[in-house]
Design an enzyme around this catalytic site. Structure first.
Site, PDB file in Angstrom:
ATOM      1  N   GLU A 153      43.460  28.181  40.585  1.00 55.00           N
ATOM      2  CA  GLU A 153      42.719  28.931  39.558  1.00 55.00           C
ATOM      3  C   GLU A 153      41.638  28.108  38.873  1.00 55.00           C
ATOM      4  OE1 GLU A 153      45.963  29.107  40.026  1.00 55.00           O
ATOM      5  OE2 GLU A 153      46.732  31.115  39.580  1.00 55.00           O
ATOM      6  N   ALA A 193      46.228  36.269  43.110  1.00 60.24           N
ATOM      7  CA  ALA A 193      45.794  37.552  42.560  1.00 60.24           C
ATOM      8  C   ALA A 193      44.567  38.010  43.337  1.00 60.24           C
ATOM      9  CB  ALA A 193      45.447  37.383  41.090  1.00 60.24           C
TER      10      ALA A 193
HETATM   11  N1  CO8 Z   1      41.831  37.864  46.510  1.00 59.62           N
HETATM   12  C1  CO8 Z   1      41.117  38.726  47.263  1.00 59.62           C
HETATM   13  N2  CO8 Z   1      40.855  38.546  48.583  1.00 59.62           N
HETATM   14  C2  CO8 Z   1      41.347  37.433  49.161  1.00 59.62           C
HETATM   15  C3  CO8 Z   1      42.090  36.484  48.436  1.00 59.62           C
HETATM   16  C4  CO8 Z   1      42.332  36.724  47.043  1.00 59.62           C
HETATM   17  N3  CO8 Z   1      43.064  35.900  46.303  1.00 59.62           N
HETATM   18  N4  CO8 Z   1      42.434  35.478  49.275  1.00 59.62           N
HETATM   19  C5  CO8 Z   1      41.924  35.793  50.490  1.00 59.62           C
HETATM   20  N5  CO8 Z   1      41.267  36.975  50.423  1.00 59.62           N
HETATM   21  C6  CO8 Z   1      40.576  37.669  51.520  1.00 59.62           C
HETATM   22  C7  CO8 Z   1      39.260  37.002  51.863  1.00 59.62           C
HETATM   23  O1  CO8 Z   1      38.218  37.430  51.011  1.00 59.62           O
HETATM   24  C8  CO8 Z   1      39.061  37.462  53.302  1.00 59.62           C
HETATM   25  O2  CO8 Z   1      38.576  38.797  53.284  1.00 59.62           O
HETATM   26  P1  CO8 Z   1      37.401  39.208  54.345  1.00 59.62           P
HETATM   27  O3  CO8 Z   1      38.041  39.069  55.697  1.00 59.62           O
HETATM   28  O4  CO8 Z   1      37.110  40.625  53.974  1.00 59.62           O
HETATM   29  O5  CO8 Z   1      36.290  38.241  54.125  1.00 59.62           O
HETATM   30  C9  CO8 Z   1      40.491  37.519  53.857  1.00 59.62           C
HETATM   31  O6  CO8 Z   1      41.346  37.582  52.701  1.00 59.62           O
HETATM   32  C10 CO8 Z   1      40.862  36.292  54.648  1.00 59.62           C
HETATM   33  O7  CO8 Z   1      40.617  35.140  53.850  1.00 59.62           O
HETATM   34  P2  CO8 Z   1      39.784  33.855  54.348  1.00 59.62           P
HETATM   35  O8  CO8 Z   1      38.770  34.277  55.358  1.00 59.62           O
HETATM   36  O9  CO8 Z   1      39.295  33.140  53.135  1.00 59.62           O
HETATM   37  O10 CO8 Z   1      40.939  33.056  55.084  1.00 59.62           O
HETATM   38  P3  CO8 Z   1      41.008  31.466  55.329  1.00 59.62           P
HETATM   39  O11 CO8 Z   1      42.166  31.269  56.238  1.00 59.62           O
HETATM   40  O12 CO8 Z   1      39.673  30.942  55.738  1.00 59.62           O
HETATM   41  O13 CO8 Z   1      41.341  30.821  53.897  1.00 59.62           O
HETATM   42  C11 CO8 Z   1      42.543  30.646  51.786  1.00 59.62           C
HETATM   43  C12 CO8 Z   1      42.597  31.044  53.290  1.00 59.62           C
HETATM   44  C13 CO8 Z   1      42.324  29.136  51.678  1.00 59.62           C
HETATM   45  C14 CO8 Z   1      43.880  31.039  51.181  1.00 59.62           C
HETATM   46  C15 CO8 Z   1      41.372  31.383  51.114  1.00 59.62           C
HETATM   47  O14 CO8 Z   1      41.437  32.765  51.445  1.00 59.62           O
HETATM   48  C16 CO8 Z   1      41.373  31.272  49.604  1.00 59.62           C
HETATM   49  O15 CO8 Z   1      41.012  30.248  49.071  1.00 59.62           O
HETATM   50  N6  CO8 Z   1      41.782  32.378  48.898  1.00 59.62           N
HETATM   51  C17 CO8 Z   1      41.748  32.421  47.455  1.00 59.62           C
HETATM   52  C18 CO8 Z   1      42.900  31.598  46.884  1.00 59.62           C
HETATM   53  C19 CO8 Z   1      42.844  31.632  45.382  1.00 59.62           C
HETATM   54  O16 CO8 Z   1      41.925  31.162  44.750  1.00 59.62           O
HETATM   55  N7  CO8 Z   1      43.932  32.197  44.778  1.00 59.62           N
HETATM   56  C20 CO8 Z   1      44.067  32.238  43.351  1.00 59.62           C
HETATM   57  C21 CO8 Z   1      43.586  33.554  42.840  1.00 59.62           C
HETATM   58  S1  CO8 Z   1      43.574  33.606  41.080  1.00 59.62           S
HETATM   59  C22 CO8 Z   1      45.148  33.910  40.628  1.00 59.62           C
HETATM   60  O17 CO8 Z   1      46.015  34.020  41.436  1.00 59.62           O
HETATM   61  C23 CO8 Z   1      45.400  34.063  39.156  1.00 59.62           C
HETATM   62  C24 CO8 Z   1      46.865  34.321  38.876  1.00 59.62           C
HETATM   63  C25 CO8 Z   1      47.013  35.171  37.698  1.00 59.62           C
HETATM   64  C26 CO8 Z   1      48.228  36.048  37.740  1.00 59.62           C
HETATM   65  C27 CO8 Z   1      48.446  36.870  38.991  1.00 59.62           C
HETATM   66  C28 CO8 Z   1      48.436  38.320  38.753  1.00 59.62           C
HETATM   67  C29 CO8 Z   1      48.510  39.168  40.021  1.00 59.62           C
END
Ligand code: CO8
Length: 257
Positions: free
Chosen positions: A131, A65
């Protein structure tokens, strides 16, 4: 059709939904989820579409998300907008949905994958529910769908620890159907999709309903539903065609009626 966060197109009876927010690793915001579900429903009604494919890009499926959109929510704002309710509608799609996964499928991205019927993944794909590390929990079906797939002990382990599983691990646990080289994932998904487009559509539909019922209904009720669905196939021209083609030793030509 023009959508802001997805590409949607039909290719040889396969309706494709491609997630398209590459700058944020396809993070799912509300509008994007609405667009996905509306497109799945449109394909379900469209006679030209026989099978549906949901995919990301070569690098990522979806990193969950949109955390930025979510971070200022309150219990009341969530209760009133009820943004996850739209996900329930995916469960009502009758046509086969295949997920084509390369890279991360995390949080909501993993939930979207788990809402699909078959999953084809690249060797580098990663699946998980991080999460817990954000102080929340899965909210779009993750606790339910993963538990149905692998049982409560293993589901708790993965969701509690918030670690990602490899495609190989997901395959061994029965979550993922096939694991192949990343560059072949799309091709293989479309190959399976096209194979399915050749089957009798009414059979595919009633098989999906019956198999999904096996997860929810008591055995005797599931057996009854299966039987009724079997009987129902005998009302279709495709049943006549399928059996006639067998007798005539030729391939059947199904029409979906
Ligand atoms: N939301 C918003 N932005 C994100 C997300 C996210 N989930 N994931 C990545 N991005 C963005 C980063 O902020 C970054 O933006 P910027 O370039 O502007 O800084 C860009 O994408 C690239 O990301 P990274 O630089 O972090 O890339 P890496 O290759 O270093 O890392 C990862 C990749 C490991 C996937 C890392 O991005 C990460 O940990 N992301 C978050 C993963 C996460 O916690 N997901 C769970 C979210 S909560 C959820 O899903 C709840 C579910 C509920 C129901 C869903 C309803 C829609």
């Amino acid at each position: 059709m023009s959508k802001k966060y997805i590409n949607a197109y039909i290719e040889d009876s396969v309706g494709v939904v491609q997630l398209n927010r590459p700058d944020v690793l396809n993070a799912l915001n509300r509008q994007m989820v609405d667009e996905i579900v509306e497109t799945l429903e449109m394909y379900d009604r469209d006679e030209k579409v026989k099978v549906i494919v949901v995919k990301g890009n070569q690098k990522v499926f979806a990193a969950g998300a949109d955390i930025e959109e979510m971070m200022n929510e309150s219990p009341l704002s969530l209760e009133l907008a009820d943004p996850f309710a739209v996900w329930d509608r995916i469960q009502l799609i009758n046509k086969p949905i295949l997920a084509s996964v390369n890279g991360f499928a995390l949080g909501g991205g993993f939930e979207l994958v788990l809402h699909c019927d078959m999953i084809i993944a690249g060797e580098e794909a990663k699946f998980g529910f991080p999460e817990v590390k954000l102080g929340v929990m899965p909210g779009a079906g993750g606790t339910q769908l993963l538990t149905k797939a692998i049982g409560s002990r293993r589901a708790l382990e993965w969701i509690w620890l918030g670690e990602s599983m490899t495609a190989k691990q997901a395959n061994e646990m029965g979550i993922v159907n096939r694991v192949i080289a990343p560059e072949l994932v799309e091709e293989e998904t479309m190959r399976v999709a096209h194979q399915l487009t050749k089957q009798a559509p009414i059979s595919l539909r009633l098989i999906k309903e019956s198999v999904k019922a096996a997860e929810d209904l008591p055995l005797i009720e599931g057996m009854k539903l299966e039987r009724k669905n079997f009987y129902l196939t005998f009302d279709s021209q495709d049943q006549t065609e399928g059996m006639k083609a067998f007798a005539e030793k030729r391939p059947p030509h199904f029409k979906g009626v």
